[in-house]
Write a protein that holds these residues in place. Structure first.
Motif, PDB file in Angstrom:
ATOM      1  N   UNK A  46       0.781  -1.218   0.000  1.00  0.00           N
ATOM      2  CA  UNK A  46       0.000   0.000   0.000  1.00  0.00           C
ATOM      3  C   UNK A  46       0.816   1.273   0.000  1.00  0.00           C
ATOM      4  N   UNK A  47       2.145   1.149   0.002  1.00  0.00           N
ATOM      5  CA  UNK A  47       3.006   2.331   0.056  1.00  0.00           C
ATOM      6  C   UNK A  47       4.190   2.184  -0.902  1.00  0.00           C
ATOM      7  N   UNK A  48       3.918   1.588  -2.063  1.00  0.00           N
ATOM      8  CA  UNK A  48       4.983   1.316  -3.015  1.00  0.00           C
ATOM      9  C   UNK A  48       5.031   2.301  -4.173  1.00  0.00           C
ATOM     10  N   UNK A  49       4.070   3.219  -4.238  1.00  0.00           N
ATOM     11  CA  UNK A  49       3.996   4.130  -5.363  1.00  0.00           C
ATOM     12  C   UNK A  49       4.945   5.314  -5.249  1.00  0.00           C
ATOM     13  N   UNK A  50       5.041   6.067  -6.342  1.00  0.00           N
ATOM     14  CA  UNK A  50       5.913   7.225  -6.372  1.00  0.00           C
ATOM     15  C   UNK A  50       5.481   8.337  -5.452  1.00  0.00           C
ATOM     16  N   UNK A  51       4.180   8.405  -5.135  1.00  0.00           N
ATOM     17  CA  UNK A  51       3.697   9.436  -4.242  1.00  0.00           C
ATOM     18  C   UNK A  51       4.335   9.371  -2.868  1.00  0.00           C
ATOM     19  N   UNK A  52       4.623   8.148  -2.383  1.00  0.00           N
ATOM     20  CA  UNK A  52       5.277   7.990  -1.090  1.00  0.00           C
ATOM     21  C   UNK A  52       6.710   8.511  -1.138  1.00  0.00           C
ATOM     22  N   UNK A  53       7.319   8.468  -2.310  1.00  0.00           N
ATOM     23  CA  UNK A  53       8.686   8.949  -2.471  1.00  0.00           C
ATOM     24  C   UNK A  53       8.713  10.466  -2.600  1.00  0.00           C
ATOM     25  N   UNK A  54       7.803  11.021  -3.395  1.00  0.00           N
ATOM     26  CA  UNK A  54       7.801  12.469  -3.645  1.00  0.00           C
ATOM     27  C   UNK A  54       7.147  13.265  -2.528  1.00  0.00           C
ATOM     28  N   UNK A  55       6.478  12.570  -1.589  1.00  0.00           N
ATOM     29  CA  UNK A  55       5.696  13.284  -0.588  1.00  0.00           C
ATOM     30  C   UNK A  55       4.410  13.826  -1.183  1.00  0.00           C
ATOM     31  N   UNK A  56       3.946  13.155  -2.263  1.00  0.00           N
ATOM     32  CA  UNK A  56       2.735  13.556  -2.985  1.00  0.00           C
ATOM     33  C   UNK A  56       2.850  15.006  -3.479  1.00  0.00           C
ATOM     34  N   UNK A  57       4.029  15.317  -3.977  1.00  0.00           N
ATOM     35  CA  UNK A  57       4.318  16.662  -4.481  1.00  0.00           C
ATOM     36  C   UNK A  57       3.429  17.017  -5.665  1.00  0.00           C
ATOM     37  N   UNK A  58       2.745  18.156  -5.582  1.00  0.00           N
ATOM     38  CA  UNK A  58       1.927  18.617  -6.701  1.00  0.00           C
ATOM     39  C   UNK A  58       2.796  18.958  -7.907  1.00  0.00           C
ATOM     40  N   UNK A  59       3.973  19.503  -7.660  1.00  0.00           N
ATOM     41  CA  UNK A  59       4.851  19.855  -8.774  1.00  0.00           C
ATOM     42  C   UNK A  59       5.340  18.605  -9.504  1.00  0.00           C
ATOM     43  N   UNK A  60       5.610  17.544  -8.736  1.00  0.00           N
ATOM     44  CA  UNK A  60       6.024  16.298  -9.378  1.00  0.00           C
ATOM     45  C   UNK A  60       4.901  15.753 -10.252  1.00  0.00           C
ATOM     46  N   UNK A  61       3.673  15.817  -9.752  1.00  0.00           N
ATOM     47  CA  UNK A  61       2.545  15.335 -10.544  1.00  0.00           C
ATOM     48  C   UNK A  61       2.268  16.243 -11.740  1.00  0.00           C
ATOM     49  N   UNK A  62       2.490  17.543 -11.574  1.00  0.00           N
ATOM     50  CA  UNK A  62       2.375  18.469 -12.706  1.00  0.00           C
ATOM     51  C   UNK A  62       3.315  18.060 -13.831  1.00  0.00           C
ATOM     52  N   UNK A  63       4.576  17.774 -13.482  1.00  0.00           N
ATOM     53  CA  UNK A  63       5.566  17.390 -14.491  1.00  0.00           C
ATOM     54  C   UNK A  63       5.232  16.027 -15.085  1.00  0.00           C
ATOM     55  N   UNK A  64       4.795  15.097 -14.251  1.00  0.00           N
ATOM     56  CA  UNK A  64       4.388  13.786 -14.768  1.00  0.00           C
ATOM     57  C   UNK A  64       3.286  13.936 -15.801  1.00  0.00           C
ATOM     58  N   UNK A  65       2.301  14.767 -15.488  1.00  0.00           N
ATOM     59  CA  UNK A  65       1.210  14.994 -16.430  1.00  0.00           C
ATOM     60  C   UNK A  65       1.698  15.639 -17.710  1.00  0.00           C
ATOM     61  N   UNK A  66       2.610  16.592 -17.594  1.00  0.00           N
ATOM     62  CA  UNK A  66       3.162  17.249 -18.778  1.00  0.00           C
ATOM     63  C   UNK A  66       3.866  16.247 -19.684  1.00  0.00           C
ATOM     64  N   UNK A  67       4.670  15.371 -19.103  1.00  0.00           N
ATOM     65  CA  UNK A  67       5.406  14.393 -19.911  1.00  0.00           C
ATOM     66  C   UNK A  67       4.466  13.348 -20.521  1.00  0.00           C
ATOM     67  N   UNK A  68       3.447  12.952 -19.782  1.00  0.00           N
ATOM     68  CA  UNK A  68       2.478  12.022 -20.360  1.00  0.00           C
ATOM     69  C   UNK A  68       1.707  12.675 -21.505  1.00  0.00           C
ATOM     70  N   UNK A  69       1.494  13.975 -21.397  1.00  0.00           N
ATOM     71  CA  UNK A  69       0.697  14.646 -22.427  1.00  0.00           C
ATOM     72  C   UNK A  69       1.461  14.811 -23.735  1.00  0.00           C
ATOM     73  N   UNK A  70       2.788  14.686 -23.725  1.00  0.00           N
ATOM     74  CA  UNK A  70       3.546  14.766 -24.980  1.00  0.00           C
ATOM     75  C   UNK A  70       3.900  13.383 -25.522  1.00  0.00           C
TER      76      UNK A  70
END
Length: 283
Positions: A65-89
Motif C-alpha cells: 500500500x506504500x509502493x507508489x511514487x507518491x510515497x517517495x515524492x511526498x505527494x508533491x503537486x509539482x512532481x505530478x504536474x511534471x508527470x502529467x506534462x510528460x504524459x501529455x507529450x
C-alpha cells in the motif's frame, strides 16, 4: 478535496541548456513549467524516462500500500504536474507488470495524475496532433495480469500488452476491446528493443515519443540496450534508508554498469519547486 492550481507556484529554472525544439505549450503549462524543449529527429523515436527518487536513491518503499511514487515524492503537486506534462507529450507510456501491481488502479494519462490541468494537457495533445490518450503499454514476461483492472477496462484508453508466447497463454481471452496483445518471443526476458518494436507495430509506424515510467528493471533494460535518450529525475528531499537485507529498489535494478561500463549523463536542465529538484539528463 479538489486541488487548486492557484496555490501552485511556477517551477524555478536554475539551469537550461536550451537544446531541442520548444514545444507550443498552452499558457497555463508554460507559466508553471517554463519552456519545454525536446530534441526530436524525424523518423526516429525519442525515448525518455520519468522517475522520482529520495536523496539516498530509493524509488519505492516496497511496502504494501506504500509502493507508489507518491510515497517517495511526498505527494508533491509539482512532481505530478511534471508527470502529467510528460504524459501529455507521449505517444505511449511504458510500465512493467510490477509497477502495475504496485498501483493497480492507476491509469497512465496526464489528467489521471494531475486533474487540475486536465484541460491544458488535452489542449497540448491536440496542438501536437496526438490521440486523446497515450497508448498504455504493459510489459510482462509471464502474463501475470488482472484484466479486470482499470487500465484494461477503460474503453477510452488504448492498452498494449507486450509479452512472450508463454505469457500470452496465461492471459485470459478474449481481450477487452481497447486492449491488444503482442507476443514478441517464445519465452524468457522481454527486451527493451522488443517493447519498442511492438509499439511501432501498434502505431503502424514509429511513435515519435515514448515515455518509460518503470520500474527499475525495465529502465535498466533500456539503459543496457542504449535505447534511453533522456531521463527526467525528480529528487525528493526525503531520506528513506535501508535496513540490512532490505531490497528497496534504486533507479536501476538487475543490471550492473560501473565500474566496467558506467553510463554517464549530461545535465541539460535543473528546476526547483520548494525543496524538490527536477533534473534532466541526456544519454
Amino acid at each position: 478535496m479538489e486541488e487548486k492550481t492557484d496555490a501552485l507556484n511556477p517551477l524555478v529554472t536554475l539551469y537550461d541548456a536550451e537544446q531541442g525544439q520548444a514545444l507550443s505549450l498552452p499558457a497555463e503549462l508554460s507559466a508553471l513549467y517554463g519552456p519545454l524543449r525536446i530534441p526530436l529527429h524525424p523518423g526516429r523515436t525519442y525515448t525518455f524516462a520519468n522517475f522520482v527518487t529520495t536523496l539516498d536513491g530509493v524509488v519505492s518503499l516496497d511496502a504494501p500500500g506504500r509502493s507508489g511514487g507518491g510515497e517517495i515524492s511526498g505527494h508533491s503537486k509539482h512532481d505530478r504536474l511534471v508527470m502529467g506534462l510528460l504524459r501529455s507529450i507521449a505517444d505511449a507510456v511504458v510500465v512493467g507488470a510490477g509497477t502495475l501491481r504496485s498501483v493497480p488502479q492507476h491509469l497512465w494519462t496526464a489528467e489521471y495524475i494531475f486533474p487540475p490541468q486536465e484541460a491544458a494537457y488535452r489542449s497540448l495533445r491536440h496542438i501536437l496532433g496526438k490521440s486523446p490518450e497515450p497508448l498504455n503499454v504493459i510489459v510482462t514476461a509471464r502474463g501475470s495480469l488482472d484484466l479486470g483492472l482499470p487500465v484494461f477496462q477503460s474503453e477510452q484508453i488504448p492498452a498494449l500488452i507486450v509479452t512472450t508466447m508463454q505469457g500470452a497463454a496465461q492471459i485470459r481471452q478474449p481481450l477487452p476491446p481497447s486492449v491488444r496483445l503482442d507476443a514478441v518471443q517464445e519465452t524468457g526476458h522481454v527486451t527493451a528493443r522488443s517493447v519498442l518494436d511492438a509499439i511501432t507495430r501498434a502505431f503502424g509506424g514509429h511513435a515519435d515519443m515514448v515515455l518509460v515510467e518503470g520500474g527499475p528493471h525495465l529502465i535498466g533494460d533500456f539503459y543496457a540496450e542504449a535505447l534511453l535518450n533522456e531521463l527526467f529525475l525528480t529528487l525528493a528531499p526525503q531520506v528513506a534508508g535501508r535496513s540490512k537485507g532490505d531490497e528497496r529498489p534504486g533507479l536501476v535494478e538487475g543490471k550492473l554498469f560501473a565500474p566496467q561500463h558506467p553510463i554517464w549523463g549530461r545535465l541539460i536542465s535543473t528546476k526547483r519547486a520548494e525543496n524538490h529538484l527536477f533534473l534532466r539528463y541526456a544519454f
